[in-house]
Design a protein around this motif. Structure first.
Motif, mmCIF file in Angstrom:
data_model
loop_
_atom_site.group_PDB
_atom_site.id
_atom_site.type_symbol
_atom_site.label_atom_id
_atom_site.label_comp_id
_atom_site.label_asym_id
_atom_site.label_seq_id
_atom_site.Cartn_x
_atom_site.Cartn_y
_atom_site.Cartn_z
ATOM 1 N N ALA A 112 -17.584 -20.350 -4.035
ATOM 2 C CA ALA A 112 -17.597 -21.134 -2.791
ATOM 3 C C ALA A 112 -16.400 -22.044 -2.660
ATOM 4 C CB ALA A 112 -18.878 -21.956 -2.712
ATOM 5 N N ALA A 113 -15.714 -22.336 -3.777
ATOM 6 C CA ALA A 113 -14.621 -23.303 -3.724
ATOM 7 C C ALA A 113 -13.274 -22.683 -4.027
ATOM 8 C CB ALA A 113 -14.899 -24.434 -4.704
ATOM 9 N N ARG A 114 -13.150 -21.351 -4.016
ATOM 10 C CA ARG A 114 -11.873 -20.728 -4.283
ATOM 11 C C ARG A 114 -10.960 -20.809 -3.069
ATOM 12 N NH1 ARG A 114 -14.507 -15.527 -7.320
ATOM 13 N NH2 ARG A 114 -15.025 -16.612 -9.255
ATOM 14 N N LEU A 115 -9.656 -20.802 -3.350
ATOM 15 C CA LEU A 115 -8.689 -20.862 -2.270
ATOM 16 C C LEU A 115 -8.802 -19.596 -1.444
ATOM 17 C CD1 LEU A 115 -5.610 -22.233 -4.195
ATOM 18 C CD2 LEU A 115 -7.451 -23.477 -3.075
ATOM 19 N N ARG A 116 -8.861 -19.762 -0.140
ATOM 20 C CA ARG A 116 -9.008 -18.621 0.737
ATOM 21 C C ARG A 116 -7.916 -18.631 1.785
ATOM 22 N NH1 ARG A 116 -15.277 -18.871 2.412
ATOM 23 N NH2 ARG A 116 -14.535 -20.750 3.387
ATOM 24 N N PHE A 129 -12.908 -36.009 -7.875
ATOM 25 C CA PHE A 129 -13.013 -35.673 -6.464
ATOM 26 C C PHE A 129 -12.593 -34.234 -6.204
ATOM 27 C CE2 PHE A 129 -11.825 -40.257 -6.688
ATOM 28 C CZ PHE A 129 -13.042 -40.776 -6.278
ATOM 29 N N SER A 130 -13.105 -33.692 -5.123
ATOM 30 C CA SER A 130 -12.747 -32.320 -4.747
ATOM 31 C C SER A 130 -11.248 -32.185 -4.514
ATOM 32 C CB SER A 130 -13.520 -31.901 -3.491
ATOM 33 O OG SER A 130 -13.251 -32.785 -2.410
ATOM 34 N N SER A 131 -10.618 -33.209 -3.942
ATOM 35 C CA SER A 131 -9.183 -33.153 -3.677
ATOM 36 C C SER A 131 -8.380 -33.043 -4.969
ATOM 37 C CB SER A 131 -8.744 -34.405 -2.909
ATOM 38 O OG SER A 131 -9.142 -35.584 -3.603
ATOM 39 N N ILE A 132 -8.835 -33.706 -6.032
ATOM 40 C CA ILE A 132 -8.134 -33.661 -7.316
ATOM 41 C C ILE A 132 -8.357 -32.306 -7.985
ATOM 42 C CG2 ILE A 132 -7.854 -34.801 -9.536
ATOM 43 C CD1 ILE A 132 -7.079 -36.446 -6.985
ATOM 44 N N ILE A 133 -9.556 -31.784 -7.897
ATOM 45 C CA ILE A 133 -9.853 -30.459 -8.448
ATOM 46 C C ILE A 133 -8.956 -29.415 -7.803
ATOM 47 C CG2 ILE A 133 -11.612 -28.650 -8.603
ATOM 48 C CD1 ILE A 133 -13.699 -30.949 -8.648
ATOM 49 N N VAL A 134 -8.871 -29.440 -6.479
ATOM 50 C CA VAL A 134 -8.080 -28.446 -5.759
ATOM 51 C C VAL A 134 -6.590 -28.609 -6.077
ATOM 52 C CG1 VAL A 134 -7.387 -27.665 -3.462
ATOM 53 C CG2 VAL A 134 -9.782 -28.208 -3.928
ATOM 54 N N HIS A 154 1.794 -26.897 -0.862
ATOM 55 C CA HIS A 154 0.522 -26.344 -0.418
ATOM 56 C C HIS A 154 -0.084 -27.176 0.708
ATOM 57 C CE1 HIS A 154 0.023 -23.546 -3.890
ATOM 58 N NE2 HIS A 154 0.774 -24.447 -4.490
ATOM 59 N N TYR A 155 -0.765 -26.481 1.595
ATOM 60 C CA TYR A 155 -1.604 -27.142 2.592
ATOM 61 C C TYR A 155 -2.950 -26.428 2.618
ATOM 62 C CZ TYR A 155 -3.955 -28.392 6.849
ATOM 63 O OH TYR A 155 -4.922 -28.802 7.723
ATOM 64 N N CYS A 156 -4.024 -27.195 2.715
ATOM 65 C CA CYS A 156 -5.336 -26.582 2.911
ATOM 66 C C CYS A 156 -6.295 -27.599 3.505
ATOM 67 C CB CYS A 156 -5.898 -26.010 1.603
ATOM 68 S SG CYS A 156 -6.419 -27.250 0.410
ATOM 69 N N THR A 157 -7.415 -27.083 3.987
ATOM 70 C CA THR A 157 -8.502 -27.916 4.489
ATOM 71 C C THR A 157 -9.670 -27.816 3.525
ATOM 72 O OG1 THR A 157 -7.832 -27.501 6.782
ATOM 73 C CG2 THR A 157 -10.053 -28.339 6.429
ATOM 74 N N ILE A 158 -10.190 -28.962 3.118
ATOM 75 C CA ILE A 158 -11.380 -29.000 2.274
ATOM 76 C C ILE A 158 -12.559 -29.346 3.183
ATOM 77 C CG2 ILE A 158 -12.524 -30.131 0.341
ATOM 78 C CD1 ILE A 158 -9.771 -30.710 -0.844
ATOM 79 N N SER A 180 -19.724 -28.115 -3.550
ATOM 80 C CA SER A 180 -20.018 -28.896 -2.349
ATOM 81 C C SER A 180 -18.956 -28.751 -1.271
ATOM 82 C CB SER A 180 -20.170 -30.380 -2.714
ATOM 83 O OG SER A 180 -18.916 -30.927 -3.102
ATOM 84 N N PHE A 181 -18.028 -27.821 -1.452
ATOM 85 C CA PHE A 181 -16.969 -27.699 -0.458
ATOM 86 C C PHE A 181 -16.444 -26.271 -0.417
ATOM 87 C CE2 PHE A 181 -15.014 -28.895 -4.469
ATOM 88 C CZ PHE A 181 -13.941 -28.044 -4.581
ATOM 89 N N ASP A 182 -15.824 -25.940 0.718
ATOM 90 C CA ASP A 182 -15.082 -24.695 0.891
ATOM 91 C C ASP A 182 -13.636 -25.034 1.167
ATOM 92 O OD1 ASP A 182 -17.298 -22.801 0.764
ATOM 93 O OD2 ASP A 182 -17.934 -23.644 2.676
ATOM 94 N N ILE A 183 -12.734 -24.145 0.809
ATOM 95 C CA ILE A 183 -11.318 -24.342 1.025
ATOM 96 C C ILE A 183 -10.830 -23.322 2.046
ATOM 97 C CG2 ILE A 183 -9.032 -24.352 -0.044
ATOM 98 C CD1 ILE A 183 -10.481 -25.043 -2.676
#
Length: 262
Positions: free
Chosen positions: A35-39, A214-219, A236-240, A253-256
């Protein structure tokens, strides 16, 4: 997710790994769950009748305004859509002023030194005791790079040189946008600031992904590891897209979405 910080003076100590960091066993960073892999970016396109159409993404969740009283006159506000607008705003019930809420900018540094990265273990909530990159809210009157350097000085007592922007991560649900810069230590000196329990340099294989804040640090760290392994550091740019009712560091708890790299 709230990042807090306070000003303090620069302290000089010899750079060293904390006992906790030295005891971390050598291990490969676990992969992000499905659910949290870069897409790749979600896009719509005209497809042939034989191909199945991808399901439409759910509509974005629009948080309600938290402005209950008018900052100008102190009267209660009401939620309404102003003339010529299309979104619900906080409008003063007395003077009629419309109050807009804008996302907060968070800036920080991914500090590189001897093929390691600098992390701080948080001394404050949220995410007390978990590891993070030094980062915090951008102040009025400073550039993003200046703010990232200041936060690193405050949280890790480290004087750094900004090398290049590394990532921008938007988190619409909580109204935050992150800009993370690659940086290097000007001197091999760092120590915990008042909001950090400890600071340590981690080899890439020793980054404690199961204890990040945090999710931002993980990503950010996941993208950095992938770039280092490929031999090509990119921007890199992405939306969490965080999910309601889950903790900030929950890996599920998030999708990328909309991941772009150049």
């Amino acid at each position: 997710m709230l990042l807090l910080r306070s000003h303090h003076h620069l302290l000089h100590h010899a750079a060293r790994l904390s006992p906790r960091a030295r005891l971390l066993r050598h291990r490969a960073a676990p992969p992000l769950p499905h659910a949290a892999r870069l897409r790749p970016p979600r896009m719509s396109s005209a497809s042939s009748s034989t191909s199945s159409s991808a399901p439409s993404p759910p509509p974005p969740v629009v948080p309600k305004s938290k402005i209950r009283f008018c900052p100008a006159c102190g009267s209660p506000t009401k939620l309404a859509i102003p003339d010529g607008d299309e979104k619900t705003r906080a409008i003063c019930s007395s003077c009629g002023r419309v109050h807009y809420e804008n996302p907060k900018m968070v800036v920080g540094c991914l500090v590189e030194h001897d093929n390691k990265v600098l992390l701080c273990r948080r001394k404050i909530e949220p995410a007390y005791g978990l590891w993070t990159l030094p980062a915090g809210y951008l102040e009025i009157g400073e550039s993003a790079a200046d703010g990232a350097s200041r936060e690193t000085l405050e949280e890790a007592c480290a004087d750094v040189e900004i090398l290049s922007p590394f990532a921008q991560l938007d988190i619409p649900l909580i109204g935050q946008s992150y800009i993370i810069f690659r940086a290097r230590l000007k001197t091999p000196d760092f120590s915990p600031g008042p909001e950090s329990l400890e600071c340590a340099l981690f080899a890439l294989d020793d980054i404690p992904f199961d204890s990040l804040a945090f999710s931002s640090i993980i990503v950010t760290l996941r993208m950095y590891l992938e770039d280092v392994k490929s031999g090509n550091i990119r921007f890199h740019y992405c939306t969490i897209n965080k999910r309601l009712g889950t903790g900030p560091s929950d890996l599920r708890s998030f999708d990328i979405d909309n991941h772009l790299s150049v």
